[in-house]
Every structure is written in structure tokens, then in C-alpha cells.
Design a protein around this motif. Structure first.
Motif, PDB file in Angstrom:
ATOM      1  N   ARG A  12       1.023  -1.340  -0.099  1.00 33.97           N
ATOM      2  CA  ARG A  12      -0.053   0.271  -0.249  1.00 33.97           C
ATOM      3  C   ARG A  12       0.367   1.429  -0.140  1.00 33.97           C
ATOM      4  NH1 ARG A  12      -3.589  -3.580   2.865  1.00 33.97           N
ATOM      5  NH2 ARG A  12      -4.980  -3.726   1.724  1.00 33.97           N
ATOM      6  N   LYS A  13       2.476   1.361  -0.809  1.00 29.00           N
ATOM      7  CA  LYS A  13       2.911   2.552  -0.099  1.00 29.00           C
ATOM      8  C   LYS A  13       3.600   2.585  -2.169  1.00 29.00           C
ATOM      9  CE  LYS A  13       2.987   3.596   4.062  1.00 29.00           C
ATOM     10  NZ  LYS A  13       4.138   4.293   4.932  1.00 29.00           N
ATOM     11  N   GLY A  14       4.351   3.218  -2.160  1.00 30.25           N
ATOM     12  CA  GLY A  14       4.910   3.772  -3.945  1.00 30.25           C
ATOM     13  C   GLY A  14       5.949   2.920  -3.703  1.00 30.25           C
ATOM     14  N   PRO A  15       7.192   2.972  -4.988  1.00 32.03           N
ATOM     15  CA  PRO A  15       8.112   2.503  -4.655  1.00 32.03           C
ATOM     16  C   PRO A  15       9.295   3.131  -4.579  1.00 32.03           C
ATOM     17  CG  PRO A  15       6.852   1.624  -6.827  1.00 32.03           C
ATOM     18  CD  PRO A  15       6.151   2.624  -6.138  1.00 32.03           C
ATOM     19  N   GLU A  16       9.996   3.080  -3.494  1.00 31.70           N
ATOM     20  CA  GLU A  16      10.936   3.722  -3.163  1.00 31.70           C
ATOM     21  C   GLU A  16      12.851   3.621  -3.417  1.00 31.70           C
ATOM     22  OE1 GLU A  16      13.106   4.153   1.808  1.00 31.70           O
ATOM     23  OE2 GLU A  16      11.691   2.389   0.932  1.00 31.70           O
ATOM     24  N   LEU A  17      13.193   4.498  -4.042  1.00 26.81           N
ATOM     25  CA  LEU A  17      14.270   4.197  -4.777  1.00 26.81           C
ATOM     26  C   LEU A  17      15.309   3.263  -4.061  1.00 26.81           C
ATOM     27  CD1 LEU A  17      16.477   4.202  -7.886  1.00 26.81           C
ATOM     28  CD2 LEU A  17      16.877   6.012  -7.035  1.00 26.81           C
ATOM     29  N   LEU A  18      15.828   2.195  -4.071  1.00 30.15           N
ATOM     30  CA  LEU A  18      17.015   1.253  -3.302  1.00 30.15           C
ATOM     31  C   LEU A  18      18.842   1.760  -3.632  1.00 30.15           C
ATOM     32  CD1 LEU A  18      15.936  -2.254  -1.806  1.00 30.15           C
ATOM     33  CD2 LEU A  18      16.314  -0.028  -0.747  1.00 30.15           C
ATOM     34  N   MET A  19      18.247   1.196  -5.193  1.00 30.12           N
ATOM     35  CA  MET A  19      19.561   1.304  -5.208  1.00 30.12           C
ATOM     36  C   MET A  19      19.907   1.217  -7.347  1.00 30.12           C
ATOM     37  SD  MET A  19      22.313   0.306  -3.306  1.00 30.12           S
ATOM     38  CE  MET A  19      23.131  -0.699  -4.201  1.00 30.12           C
TER      39      MET A  19
END
Lengths: 111, 114
Positions: free
Chosen positions: A41-48
Motif C-alpha cells: 500500500r505504498k509507492g516504490p522507494e528507490l533503493l539502488m
């Protein structure tokens, strides 16, 4: 054939395990590669975010790109229950607006 | 840190209604995008904009339109909502394509059309 392929999982591992998440891609023009983490239920978060071939490390996370085999990997060391999420790989070519995403691998880290 | 803010987390609308989804980014990014995300289908691009008042169709623009009157704001409009538009909608932004321009996403709007 999809331009970026990713095993949907789910992948279940015990806490502390090393996790390997993988994608393959078909477009030789791809130059930039990204991994996103998406909690429910959240947006994608940039990891790498990596450019071309090689490794990039950030804390417990290592991103690896092998352009010769068109293979993208994300390794998570000492996995934690808080790492439980869906992981998306993505690629794009400089000068375009077209970001191509895999469908995501669902990871579950068991305490 | 880049912040992309979507005005609503959850929306419930009726079939035939006109629906507006709003997105604001605070990093002065040139590019803004609207995606929808559905199980098994992944992220699909609806529209993107590379400048104020400029827009380009993505892979699934039918039934949608967009508006970008200011650089920081990008709106998605469902002209006449239908049940097959029930989905998670994600707004994203990026700087001009270069080495350092990955996509940054908002937290999404989960739209249900009944």
C-alpha cells in the motif's frame, strides 16, 4: 518477450539470510538500472541505482549488473523482517523517458 | 530528498464520474509521469510530461487525460470513470535524462470505481 523479466516469488527466507533477487533484460541499449522496494500500500522507494556493468554497495544492499549476460541482481545481507516487501527492478536508456519495470518479486523475511 | 506528494491515498468513485488525481513534486524536476499498477501486470505508463504544458501518451492512455499547468504539478483526469480503472495510481518525477535521473515515486492513490 518482456524487456525486463523478474520472478514474482514469493521468496521466503529466515532472518539473517543472504537474499538474492534477480532480473534479466533483453534490450542491449539499457544503460541504467534501478532497484525499488515497495511496501504494501505504498509507492516504490528507490533503493539502488547503477550505471552500466559492475557492483554498487550501500549498507546491507549490493546491486550487480552483468551486461554480457543481461542480468541484474540485488543482494541483501543479514536480511531483516523489515526487508519484507516487493522488489522491483527497472532499466532505461539515456535520452529516453521510457523506464521499463519488472513485475516485482515479493520477499518475506521470517523472524 | 525528493518528495512526490499525491493528494489522496484512497478514493472511491462511481462509474461515469470525472475523477481528478493530483500530484506535486518539490525538486524542480522537468519530467513527471503517471503509472497504474495492477497485480500481475506491473507498472504501466499512462502519460508523461517533459515540460509545462507538454505531454506524451504512454502505453495505456485510453480513458485518461493529463494536465500540467505548472512545473511542480501534474494531474491525471479520468474523463468518465469505469470499473476497469480501479487500480493503484502512481505519480513519479525525474530530472532531465542523464546519469543521475532515476524515477522518484509518490505513495500512490488507490482508486476504486463502483
Amino acid at each position: 518477450q518482456k524487456e525486463v523479466e523478474q520472478d514474482p516469488g514469493p521468496l521466503s527466507v529466515p532472518e539473517g539470510a543472504i537474499v538474492s533477487l534477480n532480473c534479466t533484460y533483453s534490450n542491449s541499449a539499457f544503460q541504467y538500472f534501478m532497484w525499488y522496494r515497495q511496501y504494501s500500500r505504498k509507492g516504490p522507494e528507490l533503493l539502488m541505482y547503477t550505471y552500466s556493468s559492475g557492483n554498487k554497495e550501500d549498507g546491507r544492499f549490493t546491486a550487480q549488473v552483468d551486461k554480457s549476460s543481461k542480468y541484474i541482481s540485488l543482494f541483501i545481507r543479514d536480511s531483516q523482517p523489515s526487508d519484507s516487501a516487493t522488489y522491483l527492478c527497472a532499466s532505461f536508456t539515456s535520452g529516453t523517458y521510457k523506464y521499463i519495470f519488472g513485475t516485482g518479486t515479493r520477499l518475506k523475511v521470517l523472524a | 530528498d525528493v518528495k512526490v506528494t499525491q493528494s489522496s491515498r484512497y478514493l472511491v468513485k462511481r462509474t461515469g464520474e470525472k475523477v481528478f488525481l493530483e500530484c506535486v513534486q518539490d525538486m524542480d524536476h522537468e519530467n513527471m509521469f503517471w503509472y497504474r499498477q495492477d497485480p500481475g501486470l506491473g507498472l504501466r505508463l499512462i502519460y508523461f510530461s517533459y515540460d509545462v504544458k507538454m505531454k506524451e501518451k504512454g502505453d495505456i492512455p485510453e480513458g485518461y487525460s493529463v494536465s500540467r499547468e505548472k512545473k511542480e504539478r501534474f494531474s491525471l483526469i479520468l474523463e468518465s470513470a469505469s470499473t476497469n480503472q480501479t487500480s493503484m495510481y502512481l505519480c513519479a518525477s525525474s530530472s532531465v535524462p542523464s546519469y543521475n535521473s532515476p524515477l522518484h515515486f509518490g505513495n500512490g492513490t488507490r482508486l476504486t470505481v463502483t
